[in-house]
Motif scaffolding. Sequence first.
Motif, PDB file in Angstrom:
ATOM      1  N   ASP A  34       0.830  -1.204   0.000  1.00 54.69           N
ATOM      2  CA  ASP A  34       0.000   0.000   0.000  1.00 54.69           C
ATOM      3  C   ASP A  34       0.869   1.261   0.000  1.00 54.69           C
ATOM      4  OD1 ASP A  34      -2.363  -1.455  -0.075  1.00 54.69           O
ATOM      5  OD2 ASP A  34      -2.483  -1.602   2.107  1.00 54.69           O
ATOM      6  N   PRO A  35       0.278   2.413  -0.356  1.00 49.69           N
ATOM      7  CA  PRO A  35       1.053   3.665  -0.425  1.00 49.69           C
ATOM      8  C   PRO A  35       1.792   4.015   0.865  1.00 49.69           C
ATOM      9  CG  PRO A  35      -1.036   3.951  -1.528  1.00 49.69           C
ATOM     10  CD  PRO A  35      -1.093   2.601  -0.851  1.00 49.69           C
ATOM     11  N   ASP A  36       1.295   3.568   2.016  1.00 47.40           N
ATOM     12  CA  ASP A  36       1.970   3.853   3.288  1.00 47.40           C
ATOM     13  C   ASP A  36       3.043   2.810   3.623  1.00 47.40           C
ATOM     14  OD1 ASP A  36       0.480   1.651   3.993  1.00 47.40           O
ATOM     15  OD2 ASP A  36      -0.594   2.635   5.645  1.00 47.40           O
ATOM     16  N   ASP A  37       3.378   1.954   2.651  1.00 47.68           N
ATOM     17  CA  ASP A  37       4.366   0.880   2.776  1.00 47.68           C
ATOM     18  C   ASP A  37       3.910  -0.282   3.644  1.00 47.68           C
ATOM     19  OD1 ASP A  37       6.278   1.749   0.974  1.00 47.68           O
ATOM     20  OD2 ASP A  37       7.362   2.925   2.478  1.00 47.68           O
ATOM     21  N   SER A  38       2.662  -0.296   4.069  1.00 48.97           N
ATOM     22  CA  SER A  38       2.150  -1.484   4.728  1.00 48.97           C
ATOM     23  C   SER A  38       1.851  -2.511   3.638  1.00 48.97           C
ATOM     24  CB  SER A  38       0.892  -1.161   5.534  1.00 48.97           C
ATOM     25  OG  SER A  38      -0.150  -0.734   4.677  1.00 48.97           O
ATOM     26  N   SER A  39       1.728  -3.766   4.024  1.00 48.99           N
ATOM     27  CA  SER A  39       1.455  -4.794   3.026  1.00 48.99           C
ATOM     28  C   SER A  39       0.276  -5.656   3.446  1.00 48.99           C
ATOM     29  CB  SER A  39       2.693  -5.651   2.797  1.00 48.99           C
ATOM     30  OG  SER A  39       3.031  -6.358   3.962  1.00 48.99           O
ATOM     31  N   VAL A  40      -0.369  -6.213   2.436  1.00 42.35           N
ATOM     32  CA  VAL A  40      -1.493  -7.121   2.640  1.00 42.35           C
ATOM     33  C   VAL A  40      -1.167  -8.413   1.902  1.00 42.35           C
ATOM     34  CG1 VAL A  40      -3.950  -7.507   2.223  1.00 42.35           C
ATOM     35  CG2 VAL A  40      -3.132  -5.212   2.798  1.00 42.35           C
ATOM     36  N   VAL A  41      -1.105  -9.517   2.627  1.00 46.65           N
ATOM     37  CA  VAL A  41      -0.825 -10.809   2.003  1.00 46.65           C
ATOM     38  C   VAL A  41      -2.052 -11.241   1.205  1.00 46.65           C
ATOM     39  CG1 VAL A  41      -0.311 -13.238   2.410  1.00 46.65           C
ATOM     40  CG2 VAL A  41       0.804 -11.476   3.793  1.00 46.65           C
ATOM     41  N   LEU A  42      -1.827 -11.546  -0.079  1.00 46.66           N
ATOM     42  CA  LEU A  42      -2.911 -12.001  -0.953  1.00 46.66           C
ATOM     43  C   LEU A  42      -2.927 -13.509  -1.110  1.00 46.66           C
ATOM     44  CD1 LEU A  42      -2.652  -9.318  -3.779  1.00 46.66           C
ATOM     45  CD2 LEU A  42      -4.139  -9.312  -1.762  1.00 46.66           C
ATOM     46  N   ALA A  63      -4.513  -1.978 -10.336  1.00 47.71           N
ATOM     47  CA  ALA A  63      -3.210  -1.323 -10.483  1.00 47.71           C
ATOM     48  C   ALA A  63      -2.634  -1.058  -9.099  1.00 47.71           C
ATOM     49  CB  ALA A  63      -3.364  -0.024 -11.266  1.00 47.71           C
ATOM     50  N   GLY A  64      -1.314  -1.170  -8.987  1.00 45.90           N
ATOM     51  CA  GLY A  64      -0.668  -0.928  -7.707  1.00 45.90           C
ATOM     52  C   GLY A  64       0.687  -1.596  -7.641  1.00 45.90           C
ATOM     53  N   THR A  65       1.241  -1.602  -6.452  1.00 43.76           N
ATOM     54  CA  THR A  65       2.546  -2.200  -6.213  1.00 43.76           C
ATOM     55  C   THR A  65       2.354  -3.541  -5.518  1.00 43.76           C
ATOM     56  OG1 THR A  65       3.526  -0.001  -6.017  1.00 43.76           O
ATOM     57  CG2 THR A  65       4.802  -1.834  -5.128  1.00 43.76           C
ATOM     58  N   TYR A  66       3.079  -4.546  -6.008  1.00 44.79           N
ATOM     59  CA  TYR A  66       2.977  -5.906  -5.488  1.00 44.79           C
ATOM     60  C   TYR A  66       4.366  -6.448  -5.196  1.00 44.79           C
ATOM     61  CZ  TYR A  66      -1.833  -5.567  -6.885  1.00 44.79           C
ATOM     62  OH  TYR A  66      -3.134  -5.143  -6.998  1.00 44.79           O
ATOM     63  N   GLN A  67       4.404  -7.480  -4.365  1.00 47.74           N
ATOM     64  CA  GLN A  67       5.677  -8.092  -4.032  1.00 47.74           C
ATOM     65  C   GLN A  67       5.536  -9.606  -4.008  1.00 47.74           C
ATOM     66  OE1 GLN A  67       7.414  -8.074   0.123  1.00 47.74           O
ATOM     67  NE2 GLN A  67       8.800  -6.636  -0.905  1.00 47.74           N
TER      68      GLN A  67
END
Length: 117
Positions: A34-42, A63-67
């Motif tokens: 997320d934009p605040d650098d928190s992450s959500v496991v998908l 659209a977004g950033t993924y890891q």
Amino acid sequence: MTGKHSTSAITTHVLDTALGRPAAGVPVRLSRIDPDDSSVVLADAITDDDGRVTDLGPDQVPAGTYQLRFGTAAYYAATGQECFYPQVSVTFTVTDRRHHHVPLLLSPFAYSTYRGS
């Protein structure tokens, strides 16, 4: 799950370049950053005998950033190899609804990745 599963929007293929074969049994985690650098496991998965994960998360992602985080320490321990990188994280941006394939090439002291097809 029974029946045919559609391919995920994000897939991966891990190859062990030192041994010259697919890297089976590598734990893989897909997260949205997320934009605040928190992450959500998908999703969490493990590479199959061909080193692939095709059922990793939803069949569409916004659209977004993924890891993708690869648990390489477990793989190297199982194959009796040294491990300099116990974990590999690949962060990338999704800008459209196309399929995103993110291969990973491994060796005990190096790795590389690229935008696959």
